[in-house]
Design a protein around this motif. Sequence first.
Motif, short mmCIF file in Angstrom:
data_model
loop_
_atom_site.label_atom_id
_atom_site.label_comp_id
_atom_site.label_asym_id
_atom_site.label_seq_id
_atom_site.Cartn_x
_atom_site.Cartn_y
_atom_site.Cartn_z
N ARG A 20 0.80 -1.30 0.09
CA ARG A 20 0.03 -0.03 0.13
C ARG A 20 0.93 1.35 0.17
NH1 ARG A 20 -4.60 -1.25 4.52
NH2 ARG A 20 -5.41 -3.34 3.48
N PRO A 21 0.17 2.45 -0.65
CA PRO A 21 1.06 3.65 -0.64
C PRO A 21 1.31 4.03 0.80
CG PRO A 21 -0.61 3.79 -2.10
CD PRO A 21 -0.80 2.56 -1.45
N GLY A 22 2.59 4.81 1.22
CA GLY A 22 2.80 4.77 2.58
C GLY A 22 3.85 3.97 3.26
N VAL A 23 4.00 2.56 2.54
CA VAL A 23 4.66 1.77 3.48
C VAL A 23 6.20 2.04 3.07
CG1 VAL A 23 5.54 -0.76 3.29
CG2 VAL A 23 3.18 -0.16 2.99
N VAL A 24 6.96 1.98 4.22
CA VAL A 24 8.29 2.54 4.43
C VAL A 24 9.27 1.50 3.66
CG1 VAL A 24 10.32 3.21 5.68
CG2 VAL A 24 8.15 3.98 6.28
N VAL A 25 10.08 1.85 2.68
CA VAL A 25 10.82 0.94 1.98
C VAL A 25 12.21 0.90 2.57
CG1 VAL A 25 11.89 0.45 -0.38
CG2 VAL A 25 9.58 1.48 -0.36
N GLY A 26 12.65 2.14 3.21
CA GLY A 26 14.06 2.35 3.76
C GLY A 26 14.25 3.74 3.75
N LYS A 27 15.63 4.03 4.40
CA LYS A 27 16.24 5.26 4.78
C LYS A 27 17.60 5.47 4.11
CE LYS A 27 16.75 8.23 8.57
NZ LYS A 27 16.85 8.48 10.06
N VAL A 28 17.96 6.60 3.46
CA VAL A 28 19.20 6.95 3.21
C VAL A 28 19.72 7.90 4.02
CG1 VAL A 28 18.79 6.54 0.72
CG2 VAL A 28 18.39 8.68 1.57
N ILE A 29 21.07 7.63 4.30
CA ILE A 29 21.75 8.44 5.36
C ILE A 29 23.03 9.11 4.96
CG2 ILE A 29 22.80 8.59 7.61
CD1 ILE A 29 21.27 5.80 8.27
N ALA A 30 23.03 10.46 5.12
CA ALA A 30 24.10 11.37 4.56
C ALA A 30 24.62 11.97 5.90
CB ALA A 30 23.50 12.28 3.40
N GLU A 31 25.99 12.57 5.52
CA GLU A 31 26.68 13.48 7.02
C GLU A 31 27.13 14.46 6.12
OE1 GLU A 31 29.19 10.30 8.75
OE2 GLU A 31 27.23 9.21 9.59
N ASP A 32 27.69 15.42 7.16
CA ASP A 32 28.50 16.65 6.59
C ASP A 32 29.20 16.78 7.81
OD1 ASP A 32 29.30 19.25 6.01
OD2 ASP A 32 27.48 19.35 4.77
N ARG A 33 30.54 17.20 7.31
CA ARG A 33 31.73 17.42 8.40
C ARG A 33 31.73 18.89 8.85
NH1 ARG A 33 37.36 16.02 6.07
NH2 ARG A 33 37.73 16.31 8.36
#
Length: 868
Positions: free
Chosen positions: A235-248
């Motif tokens: 269904r729409p809204g189901v979480v697929v995953g999460k991308v993570i980024a960082e900044d120094r």
Amino acid sequence: VLSLCCEACKKVIFHVPSELEADTLVGRVDLTECLQSAEFISSSDGNFKVLEDGSVYTTSALSLSAERKTFTILLKDIQEQVQKKIHVALVKEEKKTPKTRHARDTVLKRTKRRWGPIPSVMIENSLGPFPLQIQQVQSDTAQNYTIYYSASGPGIDQDPKGLFYIERETGNIFATRAVDREQYPSFQIICFATTPDGYSPEVPLVHTIRIEDDNDNAPYFTQDLFEFCVPENSRPGVVVGKVIAEDRDEPYTLHTTLKYRIVSQTPPITPAFSLHGDTGVISVLLPQLDRELVPSYTLLVEVRDMAGQPFGLCTTGTVVVKIEDTNDNAPSFKQLQYETRVEENRVNVEILRVTVVDLDEPGSPGSRAVYEILRGNDDQAFEITTDKNTNEGILCVVKGLDYETAKQRVLVIGVNNEAPYLLAPHSQQLSQSTSSVTVHVLDMDEGPVFKPCLLRLDVKECEDIGTAIGRFVAEDPETGNSEGIRYRIPPGQCNWINIDDRSGEVRTVRVLDRDIGEMRRGQCNVTVLAMDRNGKTGTGTIQVCIVPGNKNIPRITQTDYIMCRDRKPICLTAQDGDEAPYSAPFVYRITDRDLASMWKLTPHDDNSWYLSPKSDTPYGIYEIPVSVIDNGGKIGENTVRVNLCDCVTPTECDGRSRQLTGGNVTLGLWAILAMILGSLLLLLILITICGCCGAGVMHRQVTDDCANHNLIISNTEAPGEEVMDHNIIPLQNTCDQGGYGVKTGEQQTFEMVKGRGHTLQSAKGAGHQTLGSVTEGGGQPVMDTCRYSYSEWHNFTHPRLGEKVHLCRQDEEQKHSEDYLLSYNYEGKGSLAGSVGCCSDQHEEEALDFLDQLEPKFRTLAETCIKR
């Protein structure tokens, strides 16, 4: 020997608060003015430590109770053999009173205005020009003194060295080059203000230089490739995953405020996913994700700092989303009807393979087929399984089919998947796919068939040979009867039974006993062959089971017993080799009527009964016939031999028994001689005793030497240890004729004066008894007249005289035996009593004349005894 010259170099005064905490900087001393190279630096006061740069710190919390505290800094140069001292004085600060530097000079303290500036800020990656002034520190005391400024710490004399410096005269702090905040976010330096002579009018200042962040680092993803999975039809809204980024760059600033977005999607169709700009969470956007149409998606995502503003720095990454298969496609048969054929009586044979179509991912639970027979298999003659490699259904016959019963079988088979079916969105429910299979049975010439094919026959143990135990016949499937069928048992099997070749009657050929060899298992399977007129054969199995029987009689395990005077019942236990119900419980009976009147049996448990004599049963050996009856009625006759003995323990009987009637007793020569000598000595002792009791007190004159060879009885002043000796007996009174009475605590003893070493002991075998222990009401002892009954003296002297005679007869020259060790009460050290012989007579030196020449203290004792 190393000799160092020591001299005072200079004096330093520090103004400090009255309370100092541990590790507090007090001030800094210029050590190089006194000694250029000091190899050893120490403080005379353990509350302070001195570093190599001259900084003085407290080692523990310190309170200045006096106005002034002094200590010495010692500097040593071992190579140059030089030693210097620096005197340090700590003076408490007073905010409202002036502090004196020397006796001649006074300094007025004012409120600090410029010695505590705010932290300095330097831009990261500054372009200069360098040196770049970033701050100035000044002391208000510069109005009255010449002040020199200095600093130490990271960036000055510590790594990174040379990044900052301070002008000596002005206090201006300069940076010499650009700084990277990600490497050095801030610096803490210590600033000093001193006079030319080393005086520090100001407390060392800790100054912070903070490096202000510049957006010089672009954000980056923590992974080169992100891979996620999501089930199809999610269904729409189901979480697929999460991308993570960082900044120094510096956290919690715009430089590290990141925004995410999807740049592109492959395949370029309707966007299937959404990406949250702040969190980086990827969710389902398209309501219909169909793995059969698009098995995976590739997303190009971007992350940008400065909250996503166009001038922010950005980086892109790749995300692959795989669509997981669900069982949204039901399997279906390629054919709706199948036909096949099989010979009758064929077993475990494959007769047909069926195939299905499934659009789900091959090899997944959603595509693996599970077949079942829905109808037409009531007798469980067919079975269908799945070929794991081809996913086909394999139809087999597991039970033989009978052409005469049914020439044709029609089956209905269905198919499902291992995973449950999930209905796709906007689709209709599908019914289970089925197919019909027609099986034609081919007629074959069959052999005889046993009904039942396995026959169980129970045989009791020890049945006679030739006993008929049953009948095992077969039928011809073609005719339905047993005419013309012959039977036989193939060789090589257990030879317990045989079968009549025409009638099929089964008889025993051996006596079956579960205790013999191969029959211990109690069971044997015998294969029987049946053959018709055409030579067709059939087989059947007879299972012969040996049923336990009552073949063993019960027997008593132990039949010889010794019963002592306590007449404790004997436990008789029987054993029977048979199994239940032909063994316990047992019933015991005494078959002899006369003995049954003297002995009785009482039950104990299923296996044991108690045998006990009646109260009037005399001592003797009895052989009692006892019959034991098991639960099956079989009787076992047993004879129990009981030695009813007048003993305390069975070992006293020593295998000898007391007979019911008296027998002849024969005495040996030595026994007769011992009795004669004992009687003579007994008569002599009685005469002597009578003379002693009528003579009164004897008064004799003896010398001291004579007294040394006699055992003298002395009283004890306190209770001693209890003496349990067989040569000492307790007495109730004392007597002055023939012996002395000695009383110790609660016990009185009587010893023979003439040195024989024996005392009157009870001959009744039950501990010590006193002679003349006649008591009158209340148990108080009555004084005896030194006359004892003949039976008491006889019981005392007879066994001892017999022993003495026996010892004397052991010597070949008929001489008295040598002296041997006797036990006496402890009389103390230095006793003058001589040894006492076992068989020696009284010598002349052992006369009683010494009683007339007793010393005063013993004479008093003798008189006291006479009075009693």
